[in-house]
Design a protein around this motif. Structure first.
Motif, PDB file in Angstrom:
ATOM      1  N   VAL A 199      56.503  31.064  40.691  1.00  0.00           N
ATOM      2  CA  VAL A 199      56.958  30.296  41.603  1.00  0.00           C
ATOM      3  C   VAL A 199      55.871  30.302  42.654  1.00  0.00           C
ATOM      4  N   PHE A 200      55.337  31.411  42.827  1.00  0.00           N
ATOM      5  CA  PHE A 200      54.323  31.471  44.360  1.00  0.00           C
ATOM      6  C   PHE A 200      52.672  31.531  43.657  1.00  0.00           C
ATOM      7  N   LEU A 201      52.005  30.776  43.998  1.00  0.00           N
ATOM      8  CA  LEU A 201      50.644  30.592  43.417  1.00  0.00           C
ATOM      9  C   LEU A 201      49.777  30.782  44.703  1.00  0.00           C
ATOM     10  N   SER A 202      48.609  31.347  44.566  1.00  0.00           N
ATOM     11  CA  SER A 202      47.441  31.229  45.567  1.00  0.00           C
ATOM     12  C   SER A 202      47.093  29.780  45.558  1.00  0.00           C
ATOM     13  N   PRO A 203      46.078  29.400  46.591  1.00  0.00           N
ATOM     14  CA  PRO A 203      45.516  27.997  46.629  1.00  0.00           C
ATOM     15  C   PRO A 203      44.642  27.728  45.652  1.00  0.00           C
ATOM     16  N   GLU A 204      44.193  28.531  44.733  1.00  0.00           N
ATOM     17  CA  GLU A 204      43.383  28.422  43.410  1.00  0.00           C
ATOM     18  C   GLU A 204      44.482  28.043  42.128  1.00  0.00           C
ATOM     19  N   HIS A 205      45.658  28.250  42.578  1.00  0.00           N
ATOM     20  CA  HIS A 205      46.929  27.890  41.511  1.00  0.00           C
ATOM     21  C   HIS A 205      46.687  29.173  40.446  1.00  0.00           C
ATOM     22  N   VAL A 206      46.620  30.400  40.991  1.00  0.00           N
ATOM     23  CA  VAL A 206      46.651  31.521  39.830  1.00  0.00           C
ATOM     24  C   VAL A 206      47.835  32.382  40.594  1.00  0.00           C
ATOM     25  N   PRO A 207      48.302  33.363  39.910  1.00  0.00           N
ATOM     26  CA  PRO A 207      49.352  34.305  40.573  1.00  0.00           C
ATOM     27  C   PRO A 207      48.699  35.031  41.508  1.00  0.00           C
ATOM     28  N   TRP A 208      49.325  35.369  42.648  1.00  0.00           N
ATOM     29  CA  TRP A 208      48.851  35.845  43.906  1.00  0.00           C
ATOM     30  C   TRP A 208      48.298  37.611  43.437  1.00  0.00           C
ATOM     31  N   HIS A 209      47.067  38.155  43.993  1.00  0.00           N
ATOM     32  CA  HIS A 209      47.101  39.683  43.922  1.00  0.00           C
ATOM     33  C   HIS A 209      47.699  39.936  45.228  1.00  0.00           C
ATOM     34  N   PRO A 210      48.631  40.854  44.784  1.00  0.00           N
ATOM     35  CA  PRO A 210      49.716  41.259  46.097  1.00  0.00           C
ATOM     36  C   PRO A 210      48.837  41.569  47.339  1.00  0.00           C
ATOM     37  N   SER A 211      47.749  42.563  47.117  1.00  0.00           N
ATOM     38  CA  SER A 211      46.970  42.886  48.379  1.00  0.00           C
ATOM     39  C   SER A 211      46.167  41.567  49.280  1.00  0.00           C
ATOM     40  N   ASN A 212      45.875  40.533  48.451  1.00  0.00           N
ATOM     41  CA  ASN A 212      45.348  39.671  48.978  1.00  0.00           C
ATOM     42  C   ASN A 212      46.477  38.602  49.624  1.00  0.00           C
ATOM     43  N   PHE A 213      47.806  38.621  49.302  1.00  0.00           N
ATOM     44  CA  PHE A 213      48.740  38.003  49.616  1.00  0.00           C
ATOM     45  C   PHE A 213      48.997  38.589  51.240  1.00  0.00           C
TER      46      PHE A 213
END
Length: 302
Positions: A199-213
């Motif tokens: 459901v939630f993707l980074s601007p690059e449209h990959v699943p988020w790395h939790p720490s980055n989020f």
């Protein structure tokens, strides 16, 4: 937590003081005693197997018989209703607005939302309350250093359904439309992201790395909204605190949060009551959803 500190050490040089140092470091990071104890159990088991195979002279974990003393009772920082309202109103244009809305209305953990997939979300019908959203918590997306893992929730109560009012469906569908538009724009530029179903993707449209989020824009959003700086995880604490302040009962709040137990129901598991969960989440959704998304949640068609 174990690998970054001990991963490069030769097992033959591992001593009890190294384990003591690991547990103290984990304790300083705010990890619970139960989590540290689990790490100790894992190490004790692994070292024990090597000792039994005579690859180690002794199991040094046997020499570590105490964990860090429990500190004073932790009290999470939370927002008032007005502060939560202000935060959601000011950041309405943020592409992850739906994440924050869900965190504040549904008592999710960060990893539960980052691991959430569309297949785990469904629209259901209650005979009295009408349509509602059921979200099955099946994945917990966590990280250790640069590595990211998706695993089952840590307890059987964490693996739970989260019941939300119909407005959650509209919030999620709006978010889904935005993600699809972003995906199409990336495709036109020659990059077609893999469809992981998250459901939630980074601007690059990959699943988020939790720490980055957690670190990429959280403090910026807090300052923009002019609300107290709290941890991202404290949105979950805010949800429970506000729910109880608005008249919610402790048992339902504990079930929604997926806590292992509460004192009066420590040894009794009861299936979630859909009506009670809807009442709890509807109270918060009515308060925290900006006017453009507000609906008469109690009068949805059956």
């Amino acid at each position: 937590h174990i690998n970054p500190r001990l991963g490069r050490m030769l097992l033959q040089k591992l001593e009890a003081e190294h384990l003591d140092g690991l547990y103290r470091a984990m304790h300083k990071k705010g990890l619970s005693r139960n989590y540290i104890r689990l790490a100790h159990v894992c190490l004790h088991d692994a070292l024990g197997r090597l000792h039994r195979k005579k690859k180690l002279a002794q199991n040094v974990a046997d020499l570590v018989d105490t964990l860090p003393q429990q500190s004073k009772k932790f009290e999470a920082e939370t927002w008032t209703v007005e502060q939560a309202q202000r935060f959601l109103k000011v950041i309405q244009q943020d592409r992850m607005w739906a994440f924050y809305w869900l965190a504040l209305t549904g008592s999710f953990r960060r990893g539960e939302l980052l691991g959430l997939k569309w297949k785990s979300i469904s629209l259901q019908t209650h005979p009295v309350h009408g349509q509602y959203v059921a979200i099955r918590i099946e994945n917990n997306r966590v990280s250790s250093g640069n590595k990211v893992f998706e695993q089952e929730p840590k307890t059987h109560r964490s693996k739970r359904p989260v019941i939300l009012p119909y407005v959650a469906w509209e919030v999620l569908q709006e978010h889904k439309g935005m993600m699809e538009n972003e995906r199409q724009a990336l495709t036109k530029k020659g990059y077609t992201p893999e469809d992981t179903g998250h459901v939630f993707l980074s601007p690059e449209h990959v699943p988020w790395h939790p720490s980055n989020f957690s670190t990429r824009s959280w403090k910026v959003l807090l300052d923009k909204a002019g609300v107290p700086r709290i941890r991202l995880h404290d949105l979950r604490h805010t949800n429970i605190t506000l729910d109880l302040a608005l008249g919610g009962d402790l048992k339902t709040a504990s079930q929604r949060a997926g806590h292992a137990s509460i004192q009066i129901t420590a040894n009794i598991y009861q299936h979630p009551d859909i009506a009670q969960h809807l009442e709890a989440t509807t109270r918060l959704a009515n308060l925290l959803t900006p006017q453009r998304n507000r609906n008469d949640l109690q009068e949805r068609p059956n």
